[in-house]
Design a protein around this motif. Structure first.
Motif, PDB file in Angstrom:
ATOM      1  N   ILE A  20     -11.600  92.209  32.881  1.00 49.55           N
ATOM      2  CA  ILE A  20     -13.032  92.420  33.018  1.00 49.55           C
ATOM      3  C   ILE A  20     -13.455  92.323  34.470  1.00 49.55           C
ATOM      4  N   TRP A  21     -12.950  91.322  35.181  1.00 43.70           N
ATOM      5  CA  TRP A  21     -13.383  91.075  36.548  1.00 43.70           C
ATOM      6  C   TRP A  21     -12.908  92.164  37.497  1.00 43.70           C
ATOM      7  N   LEU A  22     -11.646  92.584  37.327  1.00 43.25           N
ATOM      8  CA  LEU A  22     -11.066  93.407  38.371  1.00 43.25           C
ATOM      9  C   LEU A  22     -10.766  94.831  37.899  1.00 43.25           C
ATOM     10  N   LEU A  23      -9.521  95.217  37.859  1.00 37.28           N
ATOM     11  CA  LEU A  23      -9.099  96.604  37.672  1.00 37.28           C
ATOM     12  C   LEU A  23      -9.435  97.470  38.873  1.00 37.28           C
ATOM     13  N   PRO A  24      -9.124  97.041  40.082  1.00 37.95           N
ATOM     14  CA  PRO A  24      -9.433  97.878  41.243  1.00 37.95           C
ATOM     15  C   PRO A  24      -8.393  98.962  41.466  1.00 37.95           C
ATOM     16  N   SER A  25      -8.710  99.895  42.351  1.00 34.29           N
ATOM     17  CA  SER A  25      -7.746 100.913  42.751  1.00 34.29           C
ATOM     18  C   SER A  25      -6.684 100.307  43.641  1.00 34.29           C
ATOM     19  N   PRO A  26      -5.405 100.621  43.429  1.00 38.63           N
ATOM     20  CA  PRO A  26      -4.360  99.985  44.220  1.00 38.63           C
ATOM     21  C   PRO A  26      -4.102 100.642  45.559  1.00 38.63           C
ATOM     22  N   ILE A  27      -4.471 101.865  45.707  1.00 41.15           N
ATOM     23  CA  ILE A  27      -4.071 102.597  46.906  1.00 41.15           C
ATOM     24  C   ILE A  27      -5.289 103.223  47.561  1.00 41.15           C
ATOM     25  N   ALA A  28      -5.463 102.954  48.827  1.00 45.68           N
ATOM     26  CA  ALA A  28      -6.499 103.617  49.590  1.00 45.68           C
ATOM     27  C   ALA A  28      -5.919 104.894  50.133  1.00 45.68           C
TER      28      ALA A  28
ATOM     29  N   THR B  24       4.377 100.847  55.346  1.00 48.17           N
ATOM     30  CA  THR B  24       3.871  99.580  54.821  1.00 48.17           C
ATOM     31  C   THR B  24       2.358  99.557  54.961  1.00 48.17           C
ATOM     32  N   GLN B  25       1.663  99.137  53.899  1.00 55.08           N
ATOM     33  CA  GLN B  25       0.209  99.058  53.928  1.00 55.08           C
ATOM     34  C   GLN B  25      -0.258  97.699  53.414  1.00 55.08           C
ATOM     35  N   PHE B  26      -1.406  97.273  53.932  1.00 54.18           N
ATOM     36  CA  PHE B  26      -1.998  95.994  53.516  1.00 54.18           C
ATOM     37  C   PHE B  26      -3.488  96.198  53.292  1.00 54.18           C
ATOM     38  N   TRP B  27      -4.021  95.628  52.204  1.00 53.25           N
ATOM     39  CA  TRP B  27      -5.449  95.692  51.878  1.00 53.25           C
ATOM     40  C   TRP B  27      -5.989  94.285  51.666  1.00 53.25           C
ATOM     41  N   ARG B  28      -7.142  94.030  52.202  1.00 49.50           N
ATOM     42  CA  ARG B  28      -7.845  92.768  51.980  1.00 49.50           C
ATOM     43  C   ARG B  28      -9.246  93.111  51.493  1.00 49.50           C
ATOM     44  N   GLU B  29      -9.629  92.584  50.341  1.00 52.19           N
ATOM     45  CA  GLU B  29     -10.925  92.900  49.745  1.00 52.19           C
ATOM     46  C   GLU B  29     -11.693  91.617  49.463  1.00 52.19           C
ATOM     47  N   ARG B  30     -12.973  91.638  49.823  1.00 47.31           N
ATOM     48  CA  ARG B  30     -13.846  90.495  49.588  1.00 47.31           C
ATOM     49  C   ARG B  30     -15.201  91.010  49.084  1.00 47.31           C
ATOM     50  N   GLY B  31     -15.932  90.153  48.361  1.00 44.69           N
ATOM     51  CA  GLY B  31     -17.232  90.543  47.855  1.00 44.69           C
ATOM     52  C   GLY B  31     -17.635  89.684  46.678  1.00 44.69           C
ATOM     53  N   ASN B  32     -18.732  90.067  46.023  1.00 46.24           N
ATOM     54  CA  ASN B  32     -19.163  89.305  44.858  1.00 46.24           C
ATOM     55  C   ASN B  32     -18.404  89.772  43.613  1.00 46.24           C
ATOM     56  N   THR B  33     -18.748  89.288  42.452  1.00 41.71           N
ATOM     57  CA  THR B  33     -18.096  89.583  41.165  1.00 41.71           C
ATOM     58  C   THR B  33     -16.583  89.382  41.239  1.00 41.71           C
TER      59      THR B  33
ATOM     60  N   ALA C  60     -14.224  89.411  43.650  1.00 43.61           N
ATOM     61  CA  ALA C  60     -13.542  90.556  44.254  1.00 43.61           C
ATOM     62  C   ALA C  60     -12.374  90.172  45.151  1.00 43.61           C
ATOM     63  N   ASN C  61     -12.159  88.892  45.437  1.00 44.34           N
ATOM     64  CA  ASN C  61     -11.137  88.506  46.400  1.00 44.34           C
ATOM     65  C   ASN C  61      -9.761  89.022  45.973  1.00 44.34           C
ATOM     66  N   SER C  62      -9.120  89.740  46.872  1.00 42.15           N
ATOM     67  CA  SER C  62      -7.826  90.335  46.555  1.00 42.15           C
ATOM     68  C   SER C  62      -7.093  90.667  47.843  1.00 42.15           C
ATOM     69  N   ASP C  63      -5.774  90.431  47.846  1.00 42.63           N
ATOM     70  CA  ASP C  63      -4.902  90.816  48.954  1.00 42.63           C
ATOM     71  C   ASP C  63      -3.726  91.588  48.372  1.00 42.63           C
ATOM     72  N   LYS C  64      -3.461  92.771  48.923  1.00 41.51           N
ATOM     73  CA  LYS C  64      -2.375  93.619  48.438  1.00 41.51           C
ATOM     74  C   LYS C  64      -1.458  93.993  49.591  1.00 41.51           C
ATOM     75  N   ILE C  65      -0.175  94.123  49.294  1.00 37.24           N
ATOM     76  CA  ILE C  65       0.782  94.656  50.256  1.00 37.24           C
ATOM     77  C   ILE C  65       1.674  95.647  49.526  1.00 37.24           C
TER      78      ILE C  65
ATOM     79  N   ASN D 255       2.475  94.530  45.572  1.00 36.45           N
ATOM     80  CA  ASN D 255       2.204  93.184  45.076  1.00 36.45           C
ATOM     81  C   ASN D 255       0.774  92.821  45.429  1.00 36.45           C
ATOM     82  N   GLU D 256       0.017  92.335  44.450  1.00 37.05           N
ATOM     83  CA  GLU D 256      -1.372  91.956  44.668  1.00 37.05           C
ATOM     84  C   GLU D 256      -1.595  90.524  44.206  1.00 37.05           C
ATOM     85  N   ASN D 257      -2.283  89.749  45.039  1.00 38.30           N
ATOM     86  CA  ASN D 257      -2.691  88.393  44.700  1.00 38.30           C
ATOM     87  C   ASN D 257      -4.206  88.353  44.660  1.00 38.30           C
ATOM     88  N   GLY D 258      -4.754  88.200  43.457  1.00 42.85           N
ATOM     89  CA  GLY D 258      -6.194  88.181  43.299  1.00 42.85           C
ATOM     90  C   GLY D 258      -6.779  86.807  43.074  1.00 42.85           C
ATOM     91  N   GLY D 259      -6.002  85.740  43.324  1.00 45.51           N
ATOM     92  CA  GLY D 259      -6.503  84.396  43.098  1.00 45.51           C
ATOM     93  C   GLY D 259      -6.362  83.984  41.646  1.00 45.51           C
TER      94      GLY D 259
END
Length: 227
Positions: A9-17, A173-182, A184-189, A208-212
């Motif tokens: 419910i909280w997440l399901l974000p897109s993995p690739i920019a 190699t790519q890295f994503w860092r996402e922050r926000g409300n609802t 949203a904290n997530s770090d992907k490599i 690999n994604e670590n969303g807390g």
């Protein structure tokens, strides 16, 4: 089980920019399709997407993306999404390029849930560098992006680096860092090997994604073609 459902419910974000700051030449067309198998807290999912870029002018590129996500053990959270933007080439300074991008997106497969699946807007700025020797080309890019869906706001920071290993093989190699409300904290490599065969690229990779609240792993394959 309830913990897994809350994660979905909280997440399901897109993995690739899929953006990156480069633009297409006028009339140039780039397409990419990919499929990924994802494992999130014991749940197995499949994500598929189709992405395209078209050079409207020498400085303006139209992008579009369709994405679908399905879970065999949680079908109620299967979702689809779309994203469309215009990317504008701001300027070039020797081996550096700078761009700005603006567009719209909708759907939980890209935005996530808790309001992030509603119709929203996206704005981003990016910088890219390319260079290296004649035998070993390299590139790097960095982008900052904001996504706004009314009650759901997120900020993304994206970095990537690629290096030519052989004439046809690249390591990316790519890295994503996402922050926000609802939540949203997530770090992907993500690590990817790309084989360039003429105008077509074949890729395999691991993410690999670590969303807390959760940890997700995925393997993917992709095919991209330039026209």
């Amino acid at each position: 089980m309830w913990g897994r459902i809350l994660i979905l419910i909280w997440l399901l974000p897109s993995p690739i920019a899929m953006a990156a700051p480069w633009t297409q030449d006028r009339g140039g067309l780039y397409t990419r399709v990919s499929i990924a198998e994802e494992q999130i807290e014991g749940l197995r999912g499949w994500r598929a997407d189709a992405y395209a870029e078209y050079g409207v002018t020498a400085r303006l590129t139209l992008t579009g993306k369709l994405e679908t996500l399905s879970y065999s053990d949680a079908a109620d959270f299967n979702s689809d999404a779309w994203r469309a933007t215009l990317r504008y080439h701001l300027l070039s300074l020797r081996q550096f390029r700078f761009s700005a991008e603006l567009g719209a997106l909708q759907g939980a497969a890209i935005g996530g849930r808790n309001g992030c699946e509603a119709l929203g807007g996206e704005a981003r700025l990016g910088a890219a560098w390319s260079g290296g020797s004649e035998d070993r080309q390299m590139f790097a890019f960095a982008e900052t992006a904001g996504r706004f869906h009314g009650a759901c706001n997120r900020q993304r920071y994206e970095f990537g680096i690629g290096q030519q290993i052989t004439q046809e093989i690249w390591s990316i190699t790519q890295f994503w860092r996402e922050r926000g409300n609802t939540n949203a904290n997530s770090d992907k490599i993500q690590s990817e090997l790309l084989w360039r065969a003429g105008a077509t690229d074949y890729s395999i990779g691991y993410r690999n994604e670590n969303g807390g609240f959760f940890r997700e792993e995925a393997v993917f394959a992709a095919i991209a073609t330039r026209f």
